[in-house]
Design a protein around this motif. Structure first.
Motif, PDB file in Angstrom:
ATOM      1  N   PRO A 129     -12.388 -21.766   4.182  1.00  0.00           N
ATOM      2  CA  PRO A 129     -11.392 -21.825   5.258  1.00  0.00           C
ATOM      3  C   PRO A 129     -11.221 -20.489   5.968  1.00  0.00           C
ATOM      4  CG  PRO A 129     -10.319 -21.700   3.110  1.00  0.00           C
ATOM      5  CD  PRO A 129     -11.789 -21.871   2.841  1.00  0.00           C
ATOM      6  N   ILE A 130     -10.855 -20.563   7.257  1.00  0.00           N
ATOM      7  CA  ILE A 130     -10.552 -19.365   8.044  1.00  0.00           C
ATOM      8  C   ILE A 130      -9.043 -19.182   8.073  1.00  0.00           C
ATOM      9  CG2 ILE A 130     -10.702 -18.287  10.315  1.00  0.00           C
ATOM     10  CD1 ILE A 130     -13.216 -19.851  10.846  1.00  0.00           C
ATOM     11  N   THR A 131      -8.562 -18.058   7.553  1.00  0.00           N
ATOM     12  CA  THR A 131      -7.129 -17.799   7.517  1.00  0.00           C
ATOM     13  C   THR A 131      -6.650 -17.284   8.868  1.00  0.00           C
ATOM     14  OG1 THR A 131      -7.406 -15.502   6.795  1.00  0.00           O
ATOM     15  CG2 THR A 131      -7.333 -17.193   5.083  1.00  0.00           C
ATOM     16  N   ARG A 132      -5.340 -17.336   9.080  1.00  0.00           N
ATOM     17  CA  ARG A 132      -4.771 -16.824  10.324  1.00  0.00           C
ATOM     18  C   ARG A 132      -5.047 -15.329  10.469  1.00  0.00           C
ATOM     19  NH1 ARG A 132       1.505 -17.839  11.253  1.00  0.00           N
ATOM     20  NH2 ARG A 132       0.692 -19.971  11.097  1.00  0.00           N
ATOM     21  N   GLN A 133      -4.956 -14.614   9.364  1.00  0.00           N
ATOM     22  CA  GLN A 133      -5.218 -13.174   9.376  1.00  0.00           C
ATOM     23  C   GLN A 133      -6.653 -12.885   9.813  1.00  0.00           C
ATOM     24  OE1 GLN A 133      -4.110 -10.603   5.831  1.00  0.00           O
ATOM     25  NE2 GLN A 133      -6.304 -10.735   5.532  1.00  0.00           N
ATOM     26  N   SER A 134      -7.603 -13.634   9.270  1.00  0.00           N
ATOM     27  CA  SER A 134      -9.008 -13.438   9.631  1.00  0.00           C
ATOM     28  C   SER A 134      -9.254 -13.787  11.097  1.00  0.00           C
ATOM     29  CB  SER A 134      -9.905 -14.294   8.736  1.00  0.00           C
ATOM     30  OG  SER A 134      -9.789 -13.910   7.384  1.00  0.00           O
ATOM     31  N   ALA A 135      -8.603 -14.832  11.566  1.00  0.00           N
ATOM     32  CA  ALA A 135      -8.765 -15.233  12.966  1.00  0.00           C
ATOM     33  C   ALA A 135      -8.245 -14.152  13.912  1.00  0.00           C
ATOM     34  CB  ALA A 135      -8.039 -16.551  13.209  1.00  0.00           C
ATOM     35  N   LEU A 136      -7.119 -13.515  13.567  1.00  0.00           N
ATOM     36  CA  LEU A 136      -6.574 -12.450  14.410  1.00  0.00           C
ATOM     37  C   LEU A 136      -7.509 -11.243  14.448  1.00  0.00           C
ATOM     38  CD1 LEU A 136      -2.778 -12.600  13.430  1.00  0.00           C
ATOM     39  CD2 LEU A 136      -3.830 -13.301  15.599  1.00  0.00           C
ATOM     40  N   LEU A 137      -8.093 -10.908  13.294  1.00  0.00           N
ATOM     41  CA  LEU A 137      -9.045  -9.800  13.261  1.00  0.00           C
ATOM     42  C   LEU A 137     -10.286 -10.128  14.091  1.00  0.00           C
ATOM     43  CD1 LEU A 137      -8.854  -8.689   9.515  1.00  0.00           C
ATOM     44  CD2 LEU A 137      -7.846  -7.570  11.496  1.00  0.00           C
ATOM     45  N   ALA A 138     -10.695 -11.382  14.049  1.00  0.00           N
ATOM     46  CA  ALA A 138     -11.850 -11.796  14.848  1.00  0.00           C
ATOM     47  C   ALA A 138     -11.549 -11.651  16.335  1.00  0.00           C
ATOM     48  CB  ALA A 138     -12.229 -13.239  14.516  1.00  0.00           C
ATOM     49  N   LEU A 139     -10.345 -12.040  16.747  1.00  0.00           N
ATOM     50  CA  LEU A 139      -9.959 -11.901  18.148  1.00  0.00           C
ATOM     51  C   LEU A 139      -9.912 -10.429  18.570  1.00  0.00           C
ATOM     52  CD1 LEU A 139      -7.146 -14.599  18.471  1.00  0.00           C
ATOM     53  CD2 LEU A 139      -9.440 -14.660  19.473  1.00  0.00           C
TER      54      LEU A 139
END
Length: 316
Positions: A130-140
């Motif tokens: 799964p992709i966490t919200r934290q990881s998604a923000l870092l990706a952005l």
């Protein structure tokens, strides 16, 4: 007794930290050596050949100690290692060196550090992680940084940006494919050995490889030194230092110190090659590196070595 053990642990931790930083600095020289080779008349494809094939001859000294492990590999594991090598080593090197030629060493290594972003996507698709919200923000954050680095001069830079991103894709697949292919831990030297040897074996089948070395032998000794630096200082030595450091440090802490790689590349590009960026591009580079650093600190991931290598490797 407890005090003595604590002092020994602290000493080992410092040694490991120095080894990690030294490895990162060595990796940071790749862009410099490749730029000098390009100025000597070698293409990105030829620089890739010089790095991988020369490194393969250097790591052949490991063969006697790894023979038993190699002979025990099953065909499916060989296939996984081959994909990992051809995509993660050959593909990454090719894209990275062309990116260095187009956009310079600093931006190229920053774009390489978008690998954690792609690791999130590939892990979700191939490994169902799964992709966490934290990881998604870092990706952005990393994606926004890439956008800022593109605010340079048009087409030539855009080609370099695309190749730099593709090097990050290949880099991320090095770990994801390795995790999917392997069902038990292998010694870290084995994974490094096969990564180099398999790609070198493919390159040795191509006539261009022999033309490249023929061209090298006709040039001054200084050019030979650049090729040796590319394979020894930029490839074999840093990986050996990194593996030894993992015996002394947790992988999470070790991955944080690899931030010295892009910092070294950017500093050397500025000092030796006089490759300066605009202020907005520097902001983009900082955002990419900050996303990679936070990813390492918060998630305990590393963009340099796949997950099974985070176990304590056997010394060699």
């Amino acid at each position: 007794m407890a005090h003595t053990e604590s002092a020994m642990t602290a000493r080992q931790s410092w040694i490991g930290t120095i080894q990690i930083i030294s490895a990162a600095v060595c990796w940071g020289t790749l862009g410099i050596f490749s730029t000098y080779l390009n100025q000597s008349g070698f293409s990105g494809w030829q620089i890739t050949i010089l790095r991988i094939v020369s490194a393969a001859f250097l790591v052949l000294v490991m063969l006697p100690t790894l023979w038993l492990h190699l002979s025990a590999l099953r065909p499916k594991q060989w296939l996984g290692l081959a994909l990992q090598s051809l995509i993660g080593v050959l593909g990454m090197s090719l894209c990275y060196f062309f990116a260095v030629i187009y956009v310079g060493a600093g931006p190229a290594v920053a774009l390489l550090y978008t690998a954690p972003v792609f690791s999130l996507l590939f892990s979700a698709v191939l490994l169902q992680e799964p992709i966490t919200r934290q990881s998604a923000l870092l990706a952005l954050m990393a994606v926004f940084g890439v956008g800022l680095t593109m605010l340079g001069d048009a087409a030539k830079v855009n080609w370099g940006i695309a190749l730099g991103l593709l090097s990050g894709v290949c880099y991320s697949l090095y770990g994801v494919l390795g995790k999917r292919a392997m069902h038990y831990a292998h010694p870290a030297p084995l994974v490094f050995f096969t990564s180099i040897i398999i790609s070198a074996g493919v390159l040795l089948l191509l006539p261009e490889t022999y033309r490249t070395y023929g061209q090298l032998f006709a040039l001054p000794l200084a050019t030979w030194g650049y090729a040796l630096g590319l394979s020894l200082i930029g490839t074999v030595v840093p990986f050996a230092l990194y593996m030894k450091a993992l015996e002394k440090l947790p992988a999470t802490r070790a991955s944080v110190f690899t931030i010295f790689e892009p910092l070294t590349a950017i500093a050397l590009a500025l000092l030796l090659l006089h490759q300066a960026l605009s202020w907005i591009q520097y902001v983009g580079v900082v955002l990419i590196l900050l996303a990679a650093l936070l990813n390492a600190m918060l998630n305990g991931t590393t963009t340099r070595v796949p997950r099974w290598l985070r176990r304590r490797p056997k010394p060699f």
